[in-house]
Design an enzyme around this catalytic site. Sequence first.
Site, mmCIF file in Angstrom:
data_model
loop_
_atom_site.group_PDB
_atom_site.id
_atom_site.type_symbol
_atom_site.label_atom_id
_atom_site.label_comp_id
_atom_site.label_asym_id
_atom_site.label_seq_id
_atom_site.Cartn_x
_atom_site.Cartn_y
_atom_site.Cartn_z
ATOM 1 N N GLY A 54 37.459 38.337 41.636
ATOM 2 C CA GLY A 54 37.688 38.318 43.075
ATOM 3 C C GLY A 54 36.990 37.067 43.591
ATOM 4 N N ARG A 96 36.334 29.402 35.601
ATOM 5 C CA ARG A 96 37.704 29.737 36.039
ATOM 6 C C ARG A 96 38.160 28.632 37.002
ATOM 7 N NH1 ARG A 96 39.111 35.718 37.758
ATOM 8 N NH2 ARG A 96 41.144 35.072 36.991
ATOM 9 N N GLN A 203 44.318 45.192 37.983
ATOM 10 C CA GLN A 203 43.292 45.260 39.032
ATOM 11 C C GLN A 203 43.666 46.258 40.127
ATOM 12 O OE1 GLN A 203 44.451 42.488 37.671
ATOM 13 N NE2 GLN A 203 42.966 40.837 37.595
ATOM 14 N N ASP A 244 42.997 33.358 46.508
ATOM 15 C CA ASP A 244 42.019 32.578 45.742
ATOM 16 C C ASP A 244 41.900 31.147 46.225
ATOM 17 O OD1 ASP A 244 42.848 34.885 43.890
ATOM 18 O OD2 ASP A 244 40.995 34.082 43.052
HETATM 19 O O1 MRU Z 1 41.975 37.328 38.430
HETATM 20 P P1 MRU Z 1 41.268 38.001 39.561
HETATM 21 O O2 MRU Z 1 41.176 39.477 39.393
HETATM 22 O O3 MRU Z 1 39.926 37.354 39.846
HETATM 23 O O4 MRU Z 1 42.199 37.716 40.806
HETATM 24 C C1 MRU Z 1 41.720 38.114 42.052
HETATM 25 C C2 MRU Z 1 42.687 38.031 43.152
HETATM 26 O O5 MRU Z 1 43.793 37.562 42.986
HETATM 27 C C3 MRU Z 1 42.208 38.510 44.506
HETATM 28 O O6 MRU Z 1 43.281 38.942 45.277
HETATM 29 C C4 MRU Z 1 41.489 37.371 45.241
HETATM 30 O O7 MRU Z 1 40.502 36.799 44.467
HETATM 31 C C5 MRU Z 1 40.910 37.826 46.531
HETATM 32 S S1 MRU Z 1 39.480 38.857 46.350
HETATM 33 C C6 MRU Z 1 38.916 39.167 47.934
#
Ligand code: MRU
Length: 354
Positions: A54, A96, A203, A244
């Site tokens: 996130g 990442r 998720q 993101d």
């Molecule tokens: O790969 P992830 O689980 O880190 O991806 C997260 C997302 O796509 C969320 O929607 C985003 O980070 C927003 S969290 C408030």
Amino acid sequence: MQNPVTVIQSVRLDDENDTLVLLDQTVLPNETNFLELKEMEDIWDAIYQLKVRGAPAIGIAAAYGAYLGAKKSTAETYEALFADFTKVKDYLATSRPTAVNLFWALNRMEDRFKQEAGKSVAEVKAALKEESENIRAEDEKICEAIGEHALSLLEPGWGLLTHCNAGTIATAKYGTALAPMYLGQERGYNFKVYADETRPLLQGARLTAWELQQAGVDVTLICDNMASIVMKEGKIQAVLVGCDRVAVNGDAANKIGTSGVAILAKHYNIPFYVCAPLSTIDLECQTGDDIHIELRPSEEITSKWYEKPMAPDGVQTYNPAFDVTDHSLITGIVTENGIAYAPYTESLPKMFKK
Ligand code: MRU
């Protein structure tokens, strides 16, 4: 009554023990396990493996990591400490690529370091600790503000669809896209939330469905390919997602599958809102084409989370972790400073000036 979910601290500094404490998001919903990490390699790995995930939570974890890395340094001068800090910062930045909050938080830590020029090593370390704690504390307030603004767009009894997890565990507290659901819950809005399972790492199923269920929100889990039918059946009055990285033109990168949901929402004339703290808006990205999309290993599609592989051995795979939703599909971008509407090239920069 206290919401049992929003009190969870998914990212926390245990300064006394030089430890970063993380809720391991890879073992939910079966286990609630907190990791205690001291080594930079373990912090890097926790981000890469999505133990902490996130965008805002990644940023907070990286800020704490940068502080702990500097704290560990035996450097005796400001310059030597800066060299050690830079190594840690550059290393964590490779964990990442897509969530801009990672880079935003690390740069903010570096800016603070530079503001302390001329100070003693001990004073710089104390300043870095303060900055990392500020990043966490501010995120809590930011999410609450996003929740209030987003709630103003919604009506009691609405059906809401969300993709991935933009909830309390993805942030310091409340989440972004889930924040209005928690606030609505406190105020008797009786939302009916549909959570996409969010292939391949689930998720939505493992985290969003768990979070909302724990909080007592009416949540229904659906597979990603069921979004169209629930929209067609009139069950959805708004879509809310996190993100993101947002480009200046409003193109928004979020978990893979989000752009498909936006295209469906447009077809069914359902408003599609992106919830994003200003730290997720990247003024250096002009359009979504400038956003680096993370590619992840094949086994996430073929075998991870399964008892047995669900695809033939050696099959070719393509596993982009994010996609970019075109700005033309986005009804509004909800920030802590208000809601930006098209044209985003004009409205988004204004959000920073409020
Ligand atoms: O790969 P992830 O689980 O880190 O991806 C997260 C997302 O796509 C969320 O929607 C985003 O980070 C927003 S969290 C408030």
